[in-house]
Design a protein around this motif. Structure first.
Motif, PDB file in Angstrom:
ATOM      1  N   ILE A 169       0.846  -1.225   0.000  1.00 57.23           N
ATOM      2  CA  ILE A 169       0.000   0.000   0.000  1.00 57.23           C
ATOM      3  C   ILE A 169       0.873   1.264   0.000  1.00 57.23           C
ATOM      4  N   LEU A 170       1.957   1.204   0.757  1.00 61.67           N
ATOM      5  CA  LEU A 170       2.855   2.360   0.836  1.00 61.67           C
ATOM      6  C   LEU A 170       3.502   2.640  -0.524  1.00 61.67           C
ATOM      7  N   ILE A 171       3.866   1.602  -1.229  1.00 62.53           N
ATOM      8  CA  ILE A 171       4.479   1.769  -2.561  1.00 62.53           C
ATOM      9  C   ILE A 171       3.474   2.401  -3.529  1.00 62.53           C
ATOM     10  N   LEU A 172       2.232   1.941  -3.482  1.00 58.65           N
ATOM     11  CA  LEU A 172       1.209   2.511  -4.366  1.00 58.65           C
ATOM     12  C   LEU A 172       1.012   4.015  -4.075  1.00 58.65           C
ATOM     13  N   PHE A 173       1.034   4.342  -2.784  1.00 56.33           N
ATOM     14  CA  PHE A 173       0.843   5.750  -2.413  1.00 56.33           C
ATOM     15  C   PHE A 173       1.987   6.629  -2.950  1.00 56.33           C
ATOM     16  N   VAL A 174       3.198   6.118  -2.865  1.00 60.83           N
ATOM     17  CA  VAL A 174       4.359   6.897  -3.341  1.00 60.83           C
ATOM     18  C   VAL A 174       4.293   7.079  -4.849  1.00 60.83           C
ATOM     19  N   ILE A 175       3.888   6.044  -5.592  1.00 59.35           N
ATOM     20  CA  ILE A 175       3.809   6.132  -7.062  1.00 59.35           C
ATOM     21  C   ILE A 175       2.757   7.174  -7.478  1.00 59.35           C
ATOM     22  N   ALA A 176       1.604   7.125  -6.795  1.00 58.39           N
ATOM     23  CA  ALA A 176       0.533   8.061  -7.155  1.00 58.39           C
ATOM     24  C   ALA A 176       0.955   9.524  -6.867  1.00 58.39           C
ATOM     25  N   LEU A 177       1.620   9.681  -5.750  1.00 63.60           N
ATOM     26  CA  LEU A 177       2.070  11.045  -5.389  1.00 63.60           C
ATOM     27  C   LEU A 177       3.103  11.560  -6.402  1.00 63.60           C
ATOM     28  N   SER A 178       3.998  10.706  -6.800  1.00 63.56           N
ATOM     29  CA  SER A 178       5.032  11.101  -7.767  1.00 63.56           C
ATOM     30  C   SER A 178       4.424  11.462  -9.112  1.00 63.56           C
ATOM     31  N   PHE A 179       3.384  10.749  -9.507  1.00 64.58           N
ATOM     32  CA  PHE A 179       2.739  11.007 -10.786  1.00 64.58           C
ATOM     33  C   PHE A 179       2.078  12.398 -10.791  1.00 64.58           C
ATOM     34  N   LEU A 180       1.469  12.716  -9.692  1.00 62.75           N
ATOM     35  CA  LEU A 180       0.767  14.018  -9.640  1.00 62.75           C
ATOM     36  C   LEU A 180       1.777  15.160  -9.610  1.00 62.75           C
ATOM     37  N   VAL A 181       2.893  14.989  -8.911  1.00 61.77           N
ATOM     38  CA  VAL A 181       3.852  16.085  -8.766  1.00 61.77           C
ATOM     39  C   VAL A 181       4.662  16.257 -10.048  1.00 61.77           C
ATOM     40  N   CYS A 182       5.054  15.209 -10.652  1.00 61.01           N
ATOM     41  CA  CYS A 182       5.996  15.261 -11.775  1.00 61.01           C
ATOM     42  C   CYS A 182       5.312  15.177 -13.119  1.00 61.01           C
ATOM     43  N   LYS A 183       4.048  15.498 -13.247  1.00 56.85           N
ATOM     44  CA  LYS A 183       3.348  15.395 -14.519  1.00 56.85           C
ATOM     45  C   LYS A 183       3.957  16.410 -15.493  1.00 56.85           C
ATOM     46  N   PRO A 184       4.507  16.034 -16.740  1.00 58.19           N
ATOM     47  CA  PRO A 184       5.144  16.979 -17.662  1.00 58.19           C
ATOM     48  C   PRO A 184       4.106  17.819 -18.425  1.00 58.19           C
ATOM     49  N   SER A 185       4.618  18.929 -18.978  1.00 56.67           N
ATOM     50  CA  SER A 185       3.750  19.775 -19.798  1.00 56.67           C
ATOM     51  C   SER A 185       3.674  19.245 -21.197  1.00 56.67           C
ATOM     52  N   LYS A 186       2.631  19.673 -21.976  1.00 54.45           N
ATOM     53  CA  LYS A 186       2.440  19.184 -23.344  1.00 54.45           C
ATOM     54  C   LYS A 186       3.478  19.786 -24.260  1.00 54.45           C
TER      55      LYS A 186
END
Length: 1111
Positions: free
Chosen positions: A1072-1089
């Motif tokens: 569960i902790l790993i899933l939480f870290v992946i989701a958080l990283s995706f939201l923070v590091c989302k690139p621009s178009k």
């Protein structure tokens, strides 16, 4: 009328001996009468005296007078008696009460002598006694001498005559009878009638024969009697057998004349004057004279030149070739007669033996052949055991040719052992049995007597075969060493000793001291039979043979002879009358029966029966005057035959003088007593003695005879009495006193003559034997000489060498001019000599001439065979295997066929796997065979090893085979566990179930399957754990992390092998902790178009596994 002037007396034969016959003494004796009379007056009985006046005093008594025959005492008419008859009444007197009373006269005593001579006269007496004394007025008693009377007896002279008859003679033909007359019994005709004659003469006692007139002619025994002549038995023989065969063609030159023989056998020997047996039982005669076999011989001609097979034919080539090499040469053979004249070839083929060889190999030298000179002569021999040699040399160009210089191919010197005339005799085998010389020369006519007892003993010869060996150790003809081929030695056969018995002993005393019994005599063993002698008769436990004959001892040979009683002595007091009770005595002697009273023949009292001894003294009673006087008691009446209870017997007496006073009573006149068995009454019955042994006629040792026994009359108390007692009681003797018997005659064994020696069983070698036989013509019986055990005799044959051709083994396959392909294999013939079954003596090579025609053997045998040498890489078949054992088609161990099958095969050899498709298949062959057996087949298994084992099919004789067992029943070779062992630390056990490894314990489910493996407490488990996978065991190498975990207290796995719950919780939280870290990283590091184009997608890398090929 006078009767024949003889008085006679008779006796009976109780038992008549049959060995020797009729030896009983005379049974009738005669005495001449001086005043013979045929008939006599006899006073039978005397009645009581009847007084003339009153009750006592003189009177008269009537007596019955009859005329009787002098011989039989039977009454006859009164007119036959010549003398005056005695008076019918006699004077008598009845005593008055005061008179003296005298008893009746006693019977006359036995006569003192049996006859009257000059020195002796026969006398006899009788007495009477005073019963009562007289009174004062009564009649006095007679004087003492008047109480005894004497008279002369047996006044005839001492001349006794009797008839004596000799034994009956043999049965002979009677000239006065019909010689063809026969008697028949039950309608069956028997032998002719004859007569027997014996001599009868009149004998005077103690003198000898006298004229016949001295004996009574009416009692003369028969001198002639009819008889049955012994039946004549003719000899009966079988017809002659067929003649043995004669040679049917011709006689070889210098051969002995051939004979043929025949024989016949006696079935029944002659007897009693019948036709005798013929002397000729064996006949031998010469065969018809046959022509001498014609003499033909082969004549051989010169060998022709060597003919070659053209090379083009031999090699299959076309075109001319070199005219050299191996070839054949021939010669002519013709047939000639005895004088050298030409004859037909068929005659030589019949009479001259095998055809000489007409073809032989030859060779025409080729250019490349080596040329050699001829062999030189052999060098001189230095003696037996030395060797000699010969030489040759190369010539011409051959001296320079390399292959010619090889002495292995072309030897230049030969060496051989020198011929030697010295031979070694070597005995072989055992000695033959001792052979006796023939008792009669061959060809002589032999009669029945030749088959009689011939004692097979004495000096003979025994033989032992001799092998003759030359210096090379080869077996040669035995005539080089000995004339006969034998060692001959004198031997002895011990003669048979017959059983020997002693002479007959004296007869024993009769087994019965009184009456009938047996007397015994015996023979005892002196020497036992030995070496086939006549055997002993049947012996008892004491090694004796006995003979028993009847005997009879008179029970009353001795008797008590009594004298008259003395006067009754009474002790008187004062002057009282001497009457009343007193004592009287008498003398008693023991004498032999029929002894005259005057002869001094007193014997010891022990010979007479003490129980029957009469009393020597008794109480007597002298009646006083005026008392009643009665006569002595009469005899007792007879009891009933059966001595029935309740019956009685009586006796009586009568009054001689009445008492003076009427008040005085007389004693009882009748007495009665009960009939008591064995006391006052006796019963009687017949008894017989034991049977005698078979009694034969005089001098006979076997044949027909009779067994005898005697009969006695026995009283109920066991005493033997006269036979007349049983006859008086009307008893009938139902015992059979004689019966026929047969003593088997001793018959000795009779043998035929020895047959001629048969041909030797082997033509050569050391196993040959001559055989001859004989047969039993008549078996032995009883004490006859027994048949010998040896009915076959064997003699060794001379040891002759066996010369035979021996084939060598096939040579390896050789291909000419190449290393592989089609070729030939060869074998050779060699002549060997064989000793037969000789220990450690293999066949040895000898000269080929001793074995015969080698070329003929070459033609008969296959000397070359095509063969194949496989080239490298070629598939080929092996040679044929040996034939298998013979097998039958069987069902449950039983076969329904008699012919079996056997097989052989050729296996396929594959040298290169690429050529496997072009290889031939395995070849099988079968053939019928006999003597097959039923076999059973069974699967056999080996032990398990790593869950695998070997499985094979085995036949019942222990041979491992391919095929035969049912494939459906084949046991498994690999063991699998179902379900598979997937649990940690588990594996498949030999029993086919899952188990745990060492250090772990199985925990099973309720269904019996392995649930998991748990660590066994107290066991060192520091060993590396095995991780079980579906494919097997993975054993990783050592790891420091595992060592750390082994010491860490927080162990993720429990002792039962299960993962602990907290491990699962930690894993879930971490996930569960790993899933939480992946989701958080995706939201923070989302690139621009951006507008950049992405590269084309790449295909994924695929790794493929292709069999055994490397990647």
């Amino acid at each position: 009328m006078h009767c024949p002037c003889f008085r006679q007396r008779r006796r009976e034969a109780l038992w008549q001996s049959s060995s020797p016959p009729e030896t009983c003494p005379h049974l009738v004796e005669f005495i001449p009468c001086e005043d013979p009379a045929c008939y006599l007056w006899q006073v039978q009985q005397e009645e009581n005296c009847i007084p003339t006046k009153g009750s006592c005093g003189p009177g008269a008594a009537a007596q019955n007078v009859t005329c009787v025959s002098a011989e039989g005492s039977s009454p006859v008419p009164i007119a036959l008696c010549v003398d005056d008859p005695p008076p019918t009444e006699v004077a008598c007197e009845v005593a008055c009460p005061s008179d003296c009373v005298v008893g009746s006269w006693s019977p006359w005593s036995p006569c003192s002598h049996s006859c009257t001579s000059k020195t002796a006269e026969g006398q006899q007496s009788r007495t009477r006694t005073v019963l009562a004394i007289p009174g004062k007025e009564g009649t006095d008693c007679p004087a003492t001498p008047a109480l005894e009377e004497w008279r002369v007896c047996n006044d005839h002279p001492c001349m006794v005559f009797y008839w004596e008859a000799s034994a009956w003679g043999p049965c002979i033909e009677d000239a006065f009878m019909d010689l063809n007359g026969t008697s028949s019994w039950n309608g069956t005709p028997t032998c002719a009638m004859g007569v027997q004659i014996r001599k009868v003469s009149c004998m005077k006692m103690n003198v000898g024969p006298v004229i016949s007139k001295r004996c009574s002619d009416s009692a003369r025994p028969e001198s002639v009697r009819p008889c049955l002549l012994p039946c004549e038995k003719d000899c009966i023989v079988t017809p002659f057998s067929e003649w043995t065969a004669c040679p049917s063609t011709c006689m070889p030159e210098n051969a002995t004349a051939a004979t043929q023989s025949r024989y016949r056998t006696i079935i029944q020997r002659s007897a009693n004057g019948g036709q005798e047996c013929p002397d000729t039982l064996y006949e031998e005669r010469d065969c018809e004279s046959l022509p001498v076999c014609p003499v033909y011989s082969w004549r051989t001609h010169k060998w022709h030149s060597c003919s070659l097979v053209p090379d083009s034919v031999r090699r299959g080539l076309s075109g001319p070739g070199e005219a050299c090499g191996n070839g054949l040469e021939t010669r002519g053979v013709s047939c000639v007669g005895e004088m050298g004249e030409s004859a037909n070839m068929t005659e030589c083929l019949r009479w001259a033996g095998p055809l000489p060889p007409q073809i032989r190999e030859c060779r025409v030298a080729c250019k490349d052949d080596c040329t050699l000179t001829s062999w030189s002569k052999f060098s001189e021999c230095a003696g037996c055991g030395s060797s000699r040699s010969r030489k040759r040399s190369l010539t011409g160009r051959s001296k320079k040719k390399e292959h010619c210089l090889d002495e292995k191919l072309h030897p230049l010197e030969e060496t051989e052992t020198c011929p030697c005339d010295e031979f070694l005799s070597q005995p072989y085998g055992n000695w033959s049995a001792c052979l006796l010389p023939d008792p009669s020369p061959p060809g002589s006519l032999q009669g029945w007597m030749s088959h009689r007892e011939v004692k097979e003993c004495g000096q003979g010869l025994r033989y032992r075969a001799v092998a003759c060996i030359d210096q090379q150790g080869h077996l040669v003809n035995p005539t080089h060493c000995t004339d006969s081929g034998y060692m001959v030695e004198v031997c002895h056969i011990p003669c048979p000793l017959d059983c020997k018995l002693s002479d007959w002993s004296a007869w024993s005393a009769c087994s019965a001291s009184c009456g009938s019994g047996l007397k015994i005599r015996s023979k005892w063993l002196r020497e036992k039979a030995f070496n086939g002698g006549r055997p002993c008769p049947k012996l008892d436990l004491k090694n004796q043979v006995y003979e028993a004959a009847p005997c009879h001892i008179e029970c009353s040979q001795y008797e008590w002879r009594i004298e008259p009683w003395s006067i009754c002595t009474i002790n008187t007091v004062d002057d009282l009358p001497a009457c009343g009770e007193g004592v009287q005595s008498r003398k008693i002697r023991c004498v032999k029966q029929e002894t005259a009273s005057g002869e001094n023949s007193t014997l010891g009292d022990s010979l007479c029966d003490p129980e029957e001894m009469p009393p020597r003294a008794q109480v007597c009673f002298l009646v006083c005057p005026n008392d009643c006087v009665v006569a002595p008691w009469g005899p007792w009446s007879n009891c009933p035959l059966q001595c029935d209870q309740g019956t009685a017997r009586n006796r009586s007496r009568h009054i001689l003088r009445l008492p003076a006073s009427e008040n005085s009573a007389c004693p009882e006149l009748v007495q009665s007593e009960p009939c008591i068995l064995n006391s006052t009454c006796f019963s009687y019955q017949y008894t017989v003695s034991d049977w005698s042994t078979c009694q034969l006629s005089e001098n006979a040792i076997c044949g027909h005879g009779s067994r005898l026994r005697l009969v006695d009359c026995i009283r109920s108390d066991g005493k033997i009495v006269e036979l007349q007692k049983c006859e008086q009681f009307g008893l009938i003797n139902k015992y059979k006193l004689s019966e026929s018997c047969v003593v088997d005659c001793p018959v000795s064994c009779m043998l035929s003559e020895w047959s001629p020696w048969a041909e030797c069983s082997h033509t050569c070698g050391n196993q040959g034997q001559f055989l001859r036989t004989r047969r039993i013509l008549q078996e032995a019986n009883e004490e006859g000489r027994p048949c010998p055990n040896q009915l076959t005799q064997i003699k060794p044959c001379p040891i002759r060498p066996c010369y035979t051709w021996r084939l060598s083994d096939w040579s390896p396959c050789t291909v000419e001019g190449a290393e592989c392909g089609e070729g030939l294999r060869r074998r050779s013939l060699s002549c060997v000599v064989d000793r037969g079954n000789w220990p450690e003596s293999p066949p040895q090579p000898v000269d080929e001439e001793l074995c015969g025609d080698k070329l003929r053997q070459h033609i008969q045998q296959e000397m070359e065979q095509p063969c194949f040498v496989p080239c490298p890489g070629d598939c080929h078949l092996t040679v044929w295997s040996s034939w298998s054992s013979c097998q039958l088609t069987c069902l449950e161990g039983r076969s329904f066929e008699t012919t079996g099958r056997q097989a052989r095969s050729r296996a396929v050899i594959i040298q290169v796997m690429e050529n496997q498709g072009s290889c031939p298949h395995q070849v099988f062959e079968t053939q019928p065979c006999k003597g097959g057996k039923c076999h059973s087949y069974q699967w056999r298994t080996g032990g398990w090893s790593n869950n695998e084992r070997a499985v094979w099919c085995q036949r019942s004789d222990g041979v491992n085979v391919t095929g035969g067992c049912f494939p459906q029943k084949r046991p498994t070779t690999v063991r699998h566990c179902h379900p598979a062992c997937t649990k940690p630390f588990s594996h498949c056990t030999p029993s086919g179930v899952c188990g745990c490894e060492k250090g772990y314990t199985e925990v099973m489910t309720t269904h019996g399957f392995l649930d998991y493996c748990t660590r066994t407490p107290g066991v060192d488990n520091n060993k590396k754990a095995d991780v079980k996978t579906n494919s097997g065991r993975l054993k990783p190498g050592p790891s420091q992390v595992q060592d750390l975990f082994s010491e860490w207290t927080l162990r993720p796995v429990g002792p039962d092998g299960r993962v602990k719950l907290w491990v699962y919780a930690v894993t879930a939280v971490g996930f569960i902790l790993i899933l939480f870290v992946i989701a958080l990283s995706f939201l923070v590091c989302k690139p621009s178009k951006t507008t950049k184009t992405s590269p084309p997608p790449q295909k994924p890398l695929t790794l493929a596994y292709d069999g055994d090929m490397d990647m």
